[in-house]
Every structure is written in structure tokens, then in C-alpha cells.
Design an enzyme around this catalytic site. Structure first.
Site, PDB file in Angstrom:
ATOM      1  N   LYS A  36       4.113   0.288  10.400  1.00 14.17           N
ATOM      2  CA  LYS A  36       4.200   1.445   9.373  1.00 14.17           C
ATOM      3  C   LYS A  36       3.626   2.762  10.365  1.00 14.17           C
ATOM      4  O   LYS A  36       4.111   3.745  10.351  1.00 14.17           O
ATOM      5  CB  LYS A  36       3.249   1.163   8.344  1.00 14.17           C
ATOM      6  CG  LYS A  36       3.462   2.157   7.300  1.00 14.17           C
ATOM      7  CD  LYS A  36       2.720   1.883   6.223  1.00 14.17           C
ATOM      8  CE  LYS A  36       3.427   0.757   5.188  1.00 14.17           C
ATOM      9  NZ  LYS A  36       2.585   0.488   4.151  1.00 14.17           N
TER      10      LYS A  36
ATOM     11  N   GLU B 218       0.943  -1.024   0.078  1.00 13.90           N
ATOM     12  CA  GLU B 218       0.078   0.008   0.043  1.00 13.90           C
ATOM     13  C   GLU B 218       0.974   1.165  -0.006  1.00 13.90           C
ATOM     14  O   GLU B 218       1.757   1.324   0.808  1.00 13.90           O
ATOM     15  CB  GLU B 218      -1.021   0.132   1.169  1.00 13.90           C
ATOM     16  CG  GLU B 218      -1.947   1.076   1.292  1.00 13.90           C
ATOM     17  CD  GLU B 218      -2.837   1.326   2.634  1.00 13.90           C
ATOM     18  OE1 GLU B 218      -3.518   2.146   2.706  1.00 13.90           O
ATOM     19  OE2 GLU B 218      -2.565   0.285   3.236  1.00 13.90           O
TER      20      GLU B 218
ATOM     21  N   ARG C 167       6.041 -13.565   9.292  1.00 14.15           N
ATOM     22  CA  ARG C 167       6.329 -12.081   9.226  1.00 14.15           C
ATOM     23  C   ARG C 167       7.817 -12.072   9.705  1.00 14.15           C
ATOM     24  O   ARG C 167       7.960 -12.947  10.737  1.00 14.15           O
ATOM     25  CB  ARG C 167       5.385 -10.812   9.394  1.00 14.15           C
ATOM     26  CG  ARG C 167       5.375 -10.931  10.904  1.00 14.15           C
ATOM     27  CD  ARG C 167       4.383  -9.690  11.271  1.00 14.15           C
ATOM     28  NE  ARG C 167       4.920  -8.576  11.103  1.00 14.15           N
ATOM     29  CZ  ARG C 167       4.254  -7.408  10.917  1.00 14.15           C
ATOM     30  NH1 ARG C 167       3.021  -7.299  11.350  1.00 14.15           N
ATOM     31  NH2 ARG C 167       5.028  -6.273  10.728  1.00 14.15           N
TER      32      ARG C 167
END
Length: 580
Positions: free
Chosen positions: A299, A58, A289
């Protein structure tokens, strides 16, 4: 350089892909038109597809170390199996996205060594398709316009231990839903007044299936579509459909999306049954992850660090962003070695930051030329060396790579040495300079300390010595001198003064924020600026060049550097010496 868990080694994702290829599940009829073009079963061409993966960031921030793992995995698998990897920007939230982030993502992926060729896509390129699909779901009774407030929706949704309950708007007539959705599309309603929800199961134990939102009203300009759309699709509605439109075979994502997989499949299977998509549908596979000690990869937290000026921007060399890593001097090959070494697994685990740094050291040791730098200089005067005279000493550019040749370093009466290489009262076992002791000046002569001078504050300002003219390195007489100490130096007459920035870990706690607010775990001593002396051959260094300063570590020329004032970032020390 020894690699472990290389891309060719087996992992559970490759086992799945191997099985899929063996069973030829991708040789079914698939749409071969342009992504976003309306699909139809009629006369669709056969596409004997190899695997297709995608990296779908994104564009609401800069990529970080965790993204590097996903990049190497997705692009690496596509390369290994002779497939393709798409770069797709999931740009469905215009409030937080902009072109700056798009450009930085492109640049970082290329820096890591990958090229998506013609396969660059944007989820916003499918807005018309997604809108058409939403209308189709309303017409089939699988979606409805809900007018609950955000607080009411949370209340109706239930909890992890109790089921939700149906919205009073869940059974709106199809015609009324179509009318309201059309009005939403035409900008006739305020933000928050309505949403489009998928009609699945409010009693499902998986909260992601409790009538998730497919569209929200947002009167915000989009970085690509401008003000064309006052409504935007949700990530969950967009993501799987985008994969299907691009004929992605394996949609590889991190474990937090595991509970979203039933929704991913429900949407695509429903659109397949309605004739909007072709089979076979993409398969979502989750992997663990990256959890790395002493950094934050959220983020939201990275944005907070930047916006509140705890760091000096996204490319601050202390940041775990790829632009920060590049500026610091970490090589892309180091990221490849790191991701290969930690491997791919289904189980969450923590990787110590030292593993990451060791991979960088291993690659930098192979790649970088050597230079001599004195970081905390003190004057060394060779009393019996002739005033005004100088000569050249030869030093290898890389001690393990003879093919890289050598360079010359000037030598004269006045040199710079490290302050720690002289002791007025040496501790037991000290092998460097002290009065009466002899050491070898690396690549030069053997010298014997004869004395030193202090200033009015008692600080040592100068060390004096005598040299042995027949002891120069590389000459026959050098072997006659047996000394235990070997120190480095630069010629004060030709040395280049430069700025070096010493970086430490941005967070002193192993897991920032685990015990208190993550900002309280910031390392206040994470940056120190010093003035140093470097051998003259550094003069032609360019921004981005990386060197090993012998004995000290690896250093990269910073973007703020200029020919008049060189600035170096310490990339990593020669060995791990970090202590909390």
C-alpha cells in the site's frame, strides 16, 4: 470454462472449520447483543452460531488484487457454510484514513459480487469498549503508561537475537497509571510523551509480546469520531477485540500476522478472564498472501505511485487496484476464477501474472461480443467494385454461441485493413496480401492484390485489389475459392474512428524493487495511445462495455469516452505475447 481449486474443494482452512463444526465448539454460550455493547456472563443468551468471518480493511487506500483473494476467501467460506461475513473498517489511524477510501472499499466489494447486509462495522465504533478494557487491564496490573521516547523504546525492546529490558516506568503504581491514562484521554499530554503498553514479557523470543503498545496519543481528527478522542488504540490491541465483540469464529488473515497470533490470543484471553468477553473466543488462521509477478501490492508503494504522479490516479488501468482493474475491463468473474485456480495454502509462493491474465481471457472469451477493429489502418481500394455502391455482410456476435445472433457489417469500394496485412516484399510463408496473391476478406469476398501506392517518403498509402463477385461468404459460390489467407477489414464509409489505449505491464521486472528501487523498474512503455477504425455497430457502446476486437484482444469502453469520441482500454490480448 474449467475451474480448478474451486470454493467447494478442500483446503487446510476448510479442514479446520469442518473439525470445529464437528466438535460443536461454537455452540457454547456467546453474547448476542450489538457489537460494542458491554458484555456480561450473566444471563447471556445462547447463540448457536454458524461460522462468522470478516474482511477488515484499513481505510487508508484502495483495495488491490491481493485483497480480492481475501474477499473471495472470507465471503466465500461464509456463504458455503451458511454463515455470515462482516465488513469491518479497522479505522484506528486517523492520520491516513478518510471517507473516500471507505466508499471505494464498499464499492469494490460489491463489484466483486458480495453483500455484507447489516454486518458493516467500524473499529471506531468500539472505542468506548476498548477504552474501558484498557482501564480494566491497568487495574489488573496488565497494562501501564510508559513515558520513554520512541528511540528509547526501540533501544529497550531488544532485537531478534537479544531480549529486551523492562522500562523504568513498568512498575508505576496502578493509581498513577490510571491518572496518567485519564489525562491522556482528556488531551492533557503531547503526542509522543506517553503510551499505554501491555505488560507481558520483555524477554520473550517473540518481539510482539515485548510489552506492545495499546494506545498512542494523536491529536488528529478522525473521519467518524471527529476530535472526540486524542488517544487511539493500536491495530494489535483493536483487531482481536473487535473480532471477539462481533462473535467472529474464524479470523482469517495472511502469514505476516502469524507472529502476532500469540498477542491476539493473549489480549482476548486476558479480557475473557477479567469478564469483558464471552467464550468461545475467535480463532486466528493464517494463509499465504498473494505474491504476483510484475506488480507491487504494498500500500505504501501504491500511494507513492499515485502521489508522485507515476500513474494517473488510483484507477489508472495499469494499477493493480480493483478500481483500476474495473476500469481496464477485467471482469469480477475473472477474479473468482483466479482465486479458485491459485487456491489457498500455508506456504508463500509467487504467481506469474500470465496466470491472472489467462483467467481474465477465459472469462472474457465466454462473456464478450465480437467486433471488428483495425488498429493500424491502411486504405484498401477494390478497383472493380462499383463507385457509390454498398452491401451488408453478416458476422456472428459470438462464434461459439449461436443464440447471441449476428450483426451486419457494411461493405463498399473503400475499406480499411491492417497495415501488417500487406507486404511489398513478403517473407517466406506470408499468406496475406501482396501483389498477385488472393485472400478472403473475413465475412466478405475473396480479393486479389493488383498493386499499391506510396507517398514521397516511400511509405505505402494505399493497396489496390479486385474482388470476385461470386465469392461472398455464406453464398454457394464461396466454396469454389480456396485461399490460405483471411484478413479483417472495416468499411471506410461507415467506420467509427476511436481512440484505443494499449496498456502493458506497469513494471518490466518480475519482482519490482528486488534489485534496486522499485521505481527504477517502471516500464516506460506501459501506455500507448492510437487512433483506430471500428465497425459502425460500436456506435452505441456504453462506458464499461467490453468487446473482443477480433484478432486483437479484449477492449473496454473507458470512463473518458463520449458518443462523439469513443475511448477504449485494451484489457488483455488474445494470447500471452509479453516479453521483458
Amino acid at each position: 470454462m474449467t475451474e480448478k481449486n474451486t470454493a467447494s474443494d478442500s483446503n487446510f482452512i476448510k479442514t479446520i472449520i469442518d473439525s470445529d463444526l464437528k466438535n460443536d465448539i461454537f455452540k457454547a454460550r456467546r453474547w448476542k447483543g450489538s457489537p460494542g455493547e458491554k458484555q456480561s456472563h450473566a444471563d447471556a443468551p445462547i447463540d448457536h452460531a454458524k461460522i462468522r468471518t470478516r474482511f477488515p480493511p484499513e481505510p487508508n487506500g484502495y483495495l488491490h488484487i491481493g485483497h480480492a483473494k481475501s474477499i473471495f476467501l472470507n465471503f466465500g467460506l461464509a456463504k458455503e457454510y451458511g454463515g455470515s461475513c462482516h465488513l469491518r473498517f479497522d479505522d484506528t489511524n486517523p492520520s491516513t484514513e478518510n471517507v473516500e477510501y471507505v466508499d471505494s472499499i464498499r464499492e469494490s466489494v460489491k463489484w466483486l459480487g458480495f453483500d455484507w447486509e447489516e454486518h458493516e462495522y467500524f473499529s471506531s465504533g468500539y472505542f468506548e469498549n476498548l477504552h474501558t478494557f484498557a482501564i480494566g487491564l491497568i487495574e489488573s496490573g496488565d497494562a501501564y503508561v510508559d513515558s520513554l521516547s520512541a528511540d528509547e523504546m526501540r533501544e529497550y525492546r531488544g532485537t531478534l537475537t537479544s531480549p529486551g529490558k523492562n522500562s523504568p516506568y513498568r512498575d508505576r503504581p496502578i493509581e498513577e497509571n490510571l491518572k496518567l491514562f485519564s489525562e491522556m484521554r482528556n488531551g492533557k499530554h503531547a503526542e509522543g510523551s506517553h503510551v499505554l503498553r501491555l505488560k507481558i514479557d520483555m524477554a520473550s523470543p517473540n518481539v510482539n509480546l515485548r510489552d506492545p503498545v495499546a494506545y498512542r496519543i494523536k491529536h488528529v481528527e478522525h473521519h467518524r469520531t471527529g476530535d472526540t478522542w486524542p488517544i487511539y488504540p493500536s491495530y494489535d490491541f483493536t483487531h482481536g477485540v473487535s473480532d471477539a465483540l462481533e462473535n467472529i469464529t474464524h479470523s482469517i488473515c495472511t502469514l505476516e500476522f502469524e507472529d502476532h497470533r500469540p498477542l491476539y490470543n493473549w489480549i482476548n484471553e486476558k479480557l475473557l478472564s477479567l469478564g469483558y468477553l464471552q467464550s468461545p473466543l475467535p480463532q486466528q488462521i493464517e494463509f499465504a498472501r498473494l505474491n504476483l509477478s510484475h506488480v507491487v501490492l504494498s500500500k505504501r508503494k501504491l500511494i507513492q505511485l499515485v502521489n508522485e504522479n507515476h500513474v494517473e490516479g488510483w484507477d489508472d488501468p495499469r494499477m493493480p487496484t480493483l478500481v483500476g482493474a474495473r476500469r481496464r475491463g477485467y471482469p469480477p468473474e475473472g477474479f473468482k476464477l483466479f482465486t479458485d485456480r491459485i487456491g489457498v495454502s500455508k506456504a508463500d509462493s509467487w504467481i506469474d501474472y500470465t496466470v491472472f491474465e489467462d483467467c481474465m481471457r477465459e472469462v472474457l472469451n465466454e462473456q464478450t461480443l465480437r467486433k471488428v477493429a483495425v488498429l493500424n489502418p491502411i486504405k484498401l481500394v477494390i478497383e472493380n467494385y462499383e463507385d457509390g455502391s454498398s452491401e451488408l455482410c453478416e458476422a456472428p456476435n459470438h462464434p461459439q454461441k449461436e443464440a447471441l445472433g449476428s450483426r451486419t457489417i457494411s461493405f463498399s469500394k473503400n475499406l480499411w485493413i491492417e497495415r501488417e496485412d500487406f507486404a511489398e516484399d513478403p517473407p517466406k510463408g506470408y499468406r496475406r496480401l501482396f501483389v498477385g496473391n488472393s485472400v478472403r476478406l473475413r465475412y466478405g469476398y475473396v480479393v486479389k492484390c493488383t498493386g499499391f501506392e506510396k507517398d514521397a517518403n516511400g511509405e505505402i498509402t494505399e493497396v489496390r485489389c479486385e474482388y470476385f463477385p461470386d465469392s461472398k461468404s455464406g453464398t454457394p459460390g464461396a466454396d469454389n475459392y480456396k485461399v490460405k489467407g483471411n484478413i479483417h477489414w472495416v468499411d471506410s464509409a461507415t467506420a467509427k474512428e476511436a481512440t484505443v489505449i494499449l496498456f502493458d505491464r506497469l513494471f518490466q521486472h518480475e519482482r519490482p524493487g528486488s534489485e534496486r528501487d522499485f521505481l527504477e523498474d517502471l516500464n516506460k512503455a506501459s501506455k500507448e495511445e492510437i487512433r483506430v477504425q471500428i465497425e459502425a455497430s460500436i456506435d452505441d457502446a456504453k462506458i464499461g462495455d467490453c468487446f473482443q476486437f477480433e484478432r486483437h484482444g479484449y477492449f473496454s469502453v473507458d470512463k473518458t469516452s463520449s458518443p462523439e469520441q469513443l475511448v477504449f482500454n485494451r484489457t488483455v490480448t488474445l494470447r500471452d505475447g509479453w516479453k521483458p
